[in-house]
Design an enzyme around this catalytic site. Structure first.
Site, PDB file in Angstrom:
ATOM      1  N   MET A  26     -19.214  13.544  32.236  1.00  0.00           N
ATOM      2  CA  MET A  26     -19.046  14.766  33.023  1.00  0.00           C
ATOM      3  C   MET A  26     -17.621  14.909  33.536  1.00  0.00           C
ATOM      4  SD  MET A  26     -20.722  13.967  36.754  1.00  0.00           S
ATOM      5  CE  MET A  26     -19.926  15.454  37.367  1.00  0.00           C
TER       6      MET A  26
ATOM      7  N   TYR B 217     -24.713  10.279  30.249  1.00  0.00           N
ATOM      8  CA  TYR B 217     -23.995  11.519  29.983  1.00  0.00           C
ATOM      9  C   TYR B 217     -22.605  11.452  30.609  1.00  0.00           C
ATOM     10  CZ  TYR B 217     -25.544  12.772  34.746  1.00  0.00           C
ATOM     11  OH  TYR B 217     -25.802  12.780  36.098  1.00  0.00           O
TER      12      TYR B 217
ATOM     13  N   GLN C 126     -28.354   3.946  39.212  1.00  0.00           N
ATOM     14  CA  GLN C 126     -27.231   4.713  38.681  1.00  0.00           C
ATOM     15  C   GLN C 126     -25.960   3.882  38.682  1.00  0.00           C
ATOM     16  OE1 GLN C 126     -26.222   9.090  39.738  1.00  0.00           O
ATOM     17  NE2 GLN C 126     -25.053   7.894  41.215  1.00  0.00           N
TER      18      GLN C 126
ATOM     19  N   SER D 127     -22.698  19.932  41.688  1.00  0.00           N
ATOM     20  CA  SER D 127     -23.063  20.159  40.287  1.00  0.00           C
ATOM     21  C   SER D 127     -23.062  21.635  39.931  1.00  0.00           C
ATOM     22  CB  SER D 127     -24.447  19.572  39.994  1.00  0.00           C
ATOM     23  OG  SER D 127     -24.433  18.174  40.101  1.00  0.00           O
TER      24      SER D 127
ATOM     25  N   ARG E 168     -21.912  -3.808  43.176  1.00  0.00           N
ATOM     26  CA  ARG E 168     -21.833  -2.461  42.603  1.00  0.00           C
ATOM     27  C   ARG E 168     -20.684  -2.332  41.605  1.00  0.00           C
ATOM     28  NH1 ARG E 168     -22.062   2.100  47.065  1.00  0.00           N
ATOM     29  NH2 ARG E 168     -22.262   3.352  45.153  1.00  0.00           N
TER      30      ARG E 168
END
Length: 250
Positions: free
Chosen positions: A148, A146, A186, A224, A132
């Site tokens: 954040m 994106y 991801q 979020s 990972r």
């Protein structure tokens, strides 16, 4: 002072977004374009041995929309290696037909919100964690990227929450992501102190619609909905050396 999350870091990351000067490309003669393509191929051929030596990974995608024409995502062992890649590309004849649209500098990151290594040993000896932190980028059909932040506003200040509350929220948040296992891969990269946002999120999928479904579902999660701030989204399609050349054909 509130307790900071502990993080494990792996490869450094650069998302290098470029736009093509199509006017200059179409006005160039056949020889100029041939030289540019030859140097582009030579540049891309250097990535394979790096990945085989487990010293990094690379992926290239055509970007849909007007923000850029393509992105080169590089994972490497050091900032110096990323800087060398930028410089090497800028020296190619093909780079003269491009302009810099956007870039993002970060590092692959895992936090202890989800338990971390847990055994007190060297995390890089754990194959799951090592994979990972130093991932081989999937050559999936589609990419979504994106940047954040976590909010720092009055009552909605992520950094004023205690560790247990943050861990609880991130556990709930992570369950949504795990629901897309096998559909979306991801990679989270940390950029505090490296770039204008705090994290970069890169998603890979065979079905681009999964990006919309995942991000939309996460909007209803408190992490979020209450604490997330999001930058521009970039979405695109895989570019191989062959499809890159096809894109450039007149």
């Amino acid at each position: 002072m509130n307790e900071a999350a502990l993080t494990l870091e792996g490869w450094y990351a650069l998302h290098d977004f470029r736009s093509i000067n199509w006017t200059a490309w179409t006005e160039a003669d056949d020889e100029e374009r041939a030289v540019a393509l030859e140097e582009l191929h030579a540049f891309m051929e250097e990535w394979g041995p790096v990945e085989e030596a487990k010293q990094g990974s690379t992926a290239v995608y055509a970007i849909v929309g007007q923000k850029a024409d393509f992105v080169m995502m590089f994972l490497r062992e050091s900032l110096e290696a990323l800087n060398a890649l930028e410089t090497a590309f800028n020296k190619t004849a093909f780079a003269h037909f491009t302009t810099k649209s956007y870039s993002y500098v970060s590092i692959v990151e895992l936090s202890n919100y989800n338990g971390g290594n847990g055994d007190g040993g060297d995390p890089m000896l754990n194959p799951h964690i090592a994979a990972r932190l130093k991932p081989i980028l999937p050559q999936a059909k589609h990419i979504c990227f994106y940047p954040m932040n976590k909010k720092r506003e009055l009552a909605d200040n992520w950094y004023m929450l205690d560790m247990e509350k943050r861990r609880e929220l991130m556990h709930s948040h992570g369950l949504i992501g795990r629901g897309y296992a096998g559909k979306v891969k991801q990679i989270i990269t940390g950029s505090v102190g490296f770039d204008d946002w705090e994290w970069g999120v890169t998603l890979f999928a065979e079905d681009a619609l999964q990006f919309k479904k995942l991000v939309y579902e996460m909007r209803f999660d408190e992490v979020s909905a209450r604490y997330g701030e999001f930058g521009p989204f970039y979405v695109g399609n895989l570019l191989t050396p062959e499809s890159f050349e096809d894109m450039l054909k007149l």
